[in-house]
Design an enzyme around this catalytic site. Structure first.
Site, short mmCIF file in Angstrom:
data_model
loop_
_atom_site.label_atom_id
_atom_site.label_comp_id
_atom_site.label_asym_id
_atom_site.label_seq_id
_atom_site.Cartn_x
_atom_site.Cartn_y
_atom_site.Cartn_z
N HIS A 1 3.11 -9.61 5.34
CA HIS A 1 3.89 -10.10 4.39
C HIS A 1 4.54 -9.31 4.89
O HIS A 1 4.58 -8.12 5.28
CB HIS A 1 3.60 -10.69 3.26
CG HIS A 1 3.47 -9.52 2.18
ND1 HIS A 1 4.42 -8.62 1.70
CD2 HIS A 1 3.08 -9.15 1.18
CE1 HIS A 1 3.15 -7.56 0.43
NE2 HIS A 1 3.28 -7.94 0.60
N HIS B 1 5.31 -5.87 4.11
CA HIS B 1 4.61 -4.47 4.86
C HIS B 1 5.74 -4.46 6.20
O HIS B 1 5.80 -3.20 6.28
CB HIS B 1 2.81 -5.31 5.23
CG HIS B 1 2.19 -5.18 4.31
ND1 HIS B 1 1.89 -6.79 3.83
CD2 HIS B 1 2.16 -4.61 3.20
CE1 HIS B 1 0.92 -6.50 2.51
NE2 HIS B 1 1.10 -5.35 2.88
N CYS C 1 -8.54 0.38 -11.43
CA CYS C 1 -7.66 -0.63 -10.87
C CYS C 1 -8.59 -1.04 -9.53
O CYS C 1 -8.18 -0.45 -8.37
CB CYS C 1 -6.13 -0.42 -10.63
SG CYS C 1 -5.63 -2.32 -10.14
N CYS D 1 -5.74 -0.86 -7.09
CA CYS D 1 -4.79 -0.09 -6.30
C CYS D 1 -5.60 1.01 -5.82
O CYS D 1 -5.25 1.68 -5.07
CB CYS D 1 -4.24 0.81 -7.31
SG CYS D 1 -3.29 0.03 -8.06
N CYS E 1 -3.59 -3.97 -14.70
CA CYS E 1 -2.92 -2.58 -14.45
C CYS E 1 -1.43 -3.39 -13.80
O CYS E 1 -0.99 -4.62 -14.22
CB CYS E 1 -3.30 -2.70 -12.86
SG CYS E 1 -2.85 -1.51 -11.69
N HIS F 1 -0.80 -4.90 -10.04
CA HIS F 1 -0.99 -6.11 -10.17
C HIS F 1 -1.79 -6.92 -11.08
O HIS F 1 -1.92 -8.08 -10.89
CB HIS F 1 -2.52 -5.66 -9.13
CG HIS F 1 -2.42 -4.91 -7.75
ND1 HIS F 1 -2.35 -3.46 -7.74
CD2 HIS F 1 -1.85 -4.74 -6.59
CE1 HIS F 1 -1.82 -2.60 -6.93
NE2 HIS F 1 -2.31 -3.91 -5.75
N LYS G 1 7.78 -7.38 -7.56
CA LYS G 1 6.95 -6.81 -6.33
C LYS G 1 6.92 -8.51 -5.37
O LYS G 1 5.41 -8.34 -5.69
CB LYS G 1 5.63 -5.51 -6.56
CG LYS G 1 5.53 -5.50 -4.97
CD LYS G 1 4.31 -4.10 -5.40
CE LYS G 1 3.68 -3.86 -4.28
NZ LYS G 1 2.36 -3.16 -4.48
N LYS H 1 0.71 -11.37 -2.04
CA LYS H 1 -0.33 -11.60 -1.57
C LYS H 1 -0.74 -12.99 -2.76
O LYS H 1 -1.13 -14.14 -2.86
CB LYS H 1 -1.51 -11.30 -0.58
CG LYS H 1 -1.31 -11.92 0.61
CD LYS H 1 -0.06 -13.16 0.95
CE LYS H 1 -1.41 -14.06 1.76
NZ LYS H 1 -0.83 -15.20 2.91
N1 MSP Z 1 -4.13 1.14 2.15
C1 MSP Z 1 -2.78 1.82 0.73
C2 MSP Z 1 -2.26 3.08 1.49
C3 MSP Z 1 -2.81 3.90 2.22
S1 MSP Z 1 -2.06 5.49 3.13
C4 MSP Z 1 -3.20 6.84 3.14
C5 MSP Z 1 -1.84 1.04 0.70
N2 MSP Z 1 -2.53 -0.63 1.45
S2 MSP Z 1 -1.70 -1.54 1.47
O1 MSP Z 1 -1.17 -2.83 2.14
O2 MSP Z 1 -1.71 -2.63 -0.37
O3 MSP Z 1 -0.06 -1.76 1.22
C6 MSP Z 1 1.01 -0.71 2.20
C7 MSP Z 1 2.36 -0.03 2.05
O4 MSP Z 1 3.22 -1.75 1.99
C8 MSP Z 1 2.97 0.35 1.09
O5 MSP Z 1 3.27 1.05 1.41
C9 MSP Z 1 3.47 -0.81 -0.31
O6 MSP Z 1 4.09 -0.01 -0.54
C10 MSP Z 1 3.91 -1.93 0.70
N3 MSP Z 1 4.32 -2.94 0.39
C11 MSP Z 1 3.48 -4.15 -0.27
N4 MSP Z 1 4.62 -4.92 -1.18
C12 MSP Z 1 6.07 -4.78 -0.59
C13 MSP Z 1 6.54 -4.91 -0.92
N5 MSP Z 1 6.59 -6.53 -1.59
N6 MSP Z 1 7.83 -5.16 -0.90
C14 MSP Z 1 8.42 -3.44 0.07
N7 MSP Z 1 6.89 -2.40 0.55
C15 MSP Z 1 5.61 -3.17 0.04
O7 MSP Z 1 -1.36 0.44 0.00
#
Ligand code: MSP
Length: 529
Positions: free
Chosen positions: A22, A25, A131, A134, A156, A159, A306, A309
């Protein structure tokens, strides 16, 4: 002066390909890309890494729920969604690591074995709330009481899903031994964790003292086997954090590791502790250098929460790029949200900034200057006459903007860099309004003055094309072509950013070409759809 061969290695978190991306990311990807493009174009020895985090329970459960094996599920999501995301957002990454690649799995095995051999890993028992969202054990202070579907259950706080009580006998990383060394690190290097709010949070957390960390699992097998006890797999975060070094030569390619490491890590604030506490402790235990910096950016919020998905608030990046284009996506998120703070996304704000700043501000300026050069000088750039006060004012604006933008990038403030560069757009638009080239063109005695005005405006556009190319790679490439800059100056991407503010580079005699609108008008019907 900064030496030209300075190394700059930047990483994004590696994403769980359990689901599709989304715009949250996409935000991280774009920020890392703008910073890396900037450094690369400034002549730094730059490397940018992104990738996917494919082990662990979250991946396994999602795959199972979709009647697939975890590897198959990861392959599908990576190929169909995560690699295409890079093209959607025009990301110029140097590498893409998947934690299921042999280069990574071998590195993880070598790293954990090394820590085991040197006494940093021991067996133990653990019981706690976990969790899966997380992929982390939680303290009770990090849990809240659920509502709705999970009414009354412990969930959590991030989440909003119930945590699970797990009891395991597994291997522990003796992280508690690193409490003092970590506190000393934060003290000696205040830039190590940024922004300050993130740094304070980490310092407060570590001051309470660190526990040892459970780093293996034996209740499922989707992960890297623990080399000395293959009934266990490595805990997904311990595995995932290592991507930052396995992608640049750990273990085996010493020369590459020395050239790239240490890195600047860009992470969302929810995963700050993994990067600013666990990861440096792991590196210290292995005798490797700690990262150069861990920078935590904020969240994109929907309704104050936040975007995610799982909460069905995710917006797909191509919903935005299909309408506005990738340049607008990149510009909007970097400009509108102070880097390090949370920001709320709104279609209205995006559409308003697109129209006012990109279309009317920058796009229109570029079209007008090229059109006037074509109309009044047959498309050939004239030599300027003696510079007036106002001409000198524009030169000074360009010089200052280039310096300030570079300083802002150095302090991880891309929003300030864009704002600094935008002073050129604003000043040049004002300059043209005041100079009225259309009036000068009617008076043959003012021909010399018109030459100066057109040359000043074209040179300002030259600087804008260079300075904005990390943010707006597509629009600036078109502008570079329209300015006819390539024959005299070379490729846009080869223009040194730190010299972008030097005046008088585009030579007289350069031939310009027609320029289509850089940011076309958006049909209001599409916006309302
Ligand atoms: N797999 C772990 C990271 C491992 S790094 C060694 C993870 N993955 S994630 O897909 O859940 O999230 C990846 C990144 O996307 C994180 O930095 C997270 O903060 C970011 N974001 C997920 N949702 C977000 C928002 N709504 N806004 C900004 N960033 C967000 O965590």
């Amino acid at each position: 002066m900064v030496p030209a061969d300075r190394s700059f290695y930047i990483t994004t978190p590696i994403f769980y390909p359990s689901d599709v991306p989304h715009i949250g990311h996409g935000y991280t990807e774009v920020a890392a890309d703008v910073l890396s493009r900037w450094h690369r174009q400034a002549g730094d020895d730059t490397w940018s890494l992104t990738g996917t985090d494919e082990h662990g329970q979250k991946m396994l459960r999602t795959a199972t729920a979709n009647d697939m094996g975890p590897r198959e599920w990861a392959d599908k999501l990576v190929q169909e969604s995560w690699i295409p995301l890079l093209e959607t957002l025009d990301i110029a990454n140097d590498d893409f690591i998947r934690t299921t690649q042999p280069r990574h799995e071998q590195g993880v095995a070598a790293f954990i074995q090394k820590l085991y051999d040197t006494g940093f890993i021991e067996a133990g028992d653990y019981e706690g709330f976990y969790c899966v969202g997380c992929e982390e054990y939680k303290q009770t202070s990090e849990l809240v009481t659920g509502t709705g579907k999970y009414d009354g259950e412990l969930v959590c706080a991030i989440h909003s899903i119930p945590v699970e009580l797990l009891k395991e006998r597994n291997y522990f990383f003796r992280m508690s031994r690193f409490t003092d060394r970590l506190l000393a690190l934060y003290e000696e290097r205040p830039d190590f964790v940024q922004p300050d709010s993130a740094r304070n949070e980490v310092v407060q957390f570590v001051k309470q003292g660190l526990d040892d960390l459970s780093i293996s699992r034996s209740t499922f097998d989707w992960g890297v086997p623990v080399p000395w006890d293959t009934k266990h797999v490595v805990y997904v975060w311990f595995d995932a954090l290592l991507n930052y070094v396995t992608a640049v030569g750990f273990d085996g390619d010493e020369a590459t590791l020395n050239r790239r490491w240490p890195a600047t890590h860009l992470v969302g604030k929810d995963i700050l502790r993994f990067h600013a506490v666990i990861w440096p402790a792991m590196l210290m235990a292995a005798g490797l250098e700690v990262p150069k910096q861990v920078f935590a950016h904020g969240w994109l919020l929907v309704g104050g929460e936040k975007m995610s998905k799982s909460k069905l608030t995710g917006i797909a990046p191509n919903q935005i790029t299909d309408v506005f284009g990738s340049d607008a996506f990149r510009y909007y998120f970097l400009r509108a949200i102070p880097f390090g703070q949370d920001g709320s996304f709104s279609w209205e704000d995006l559409a308003a900034r697109y129209q006012a700043e990109l279309a009317n501000g920058f796009g229109n300026l570029a079209s007008r200057v090229i059109a006037m050069l074509t109309r009044y000088r047959g498309g050939v750039l004239p030599a300027p006459g003696e510079a007036s006060e106002r001409d000198l004012g524009i030169r000074e604006t360009v010089r200052r903007a280039a310096v300030e933008a570079d300083l802002a990038i150095e302090r991880m403030a891309p929003h300030e860099a864009v704002a600094a560069i935008w002073t050129i757009v604003e000043e040049l638009n004002g300059y043209i309004t005041l100079e009225e080239p259309w009036a000068l063109a009617k008076d043959p005695e003012q021909a010399g003055r018109l030459d100066s005005v057109l040359a000043t405006a074209a040179e300002g556009l030259r600087a804008l094309a260079v300075l904005l190319s990390p943010v707006l790679p597509k629009a600036t490439a078109k502008l570079w072509t329209a300015l006819g800059a390539e024959p005299a100056l070379g490729l846009l991407l080869d223009q040194r950013l730190r010299a972008a503010g030097d005046w008088g580079k585009l030579p007289a005699g350069t031939t310009v070409q027609a320029l289509e609108p850089l940011f076309p008008r958006i049909d209001p019907e599409v916006l309302n759809a």
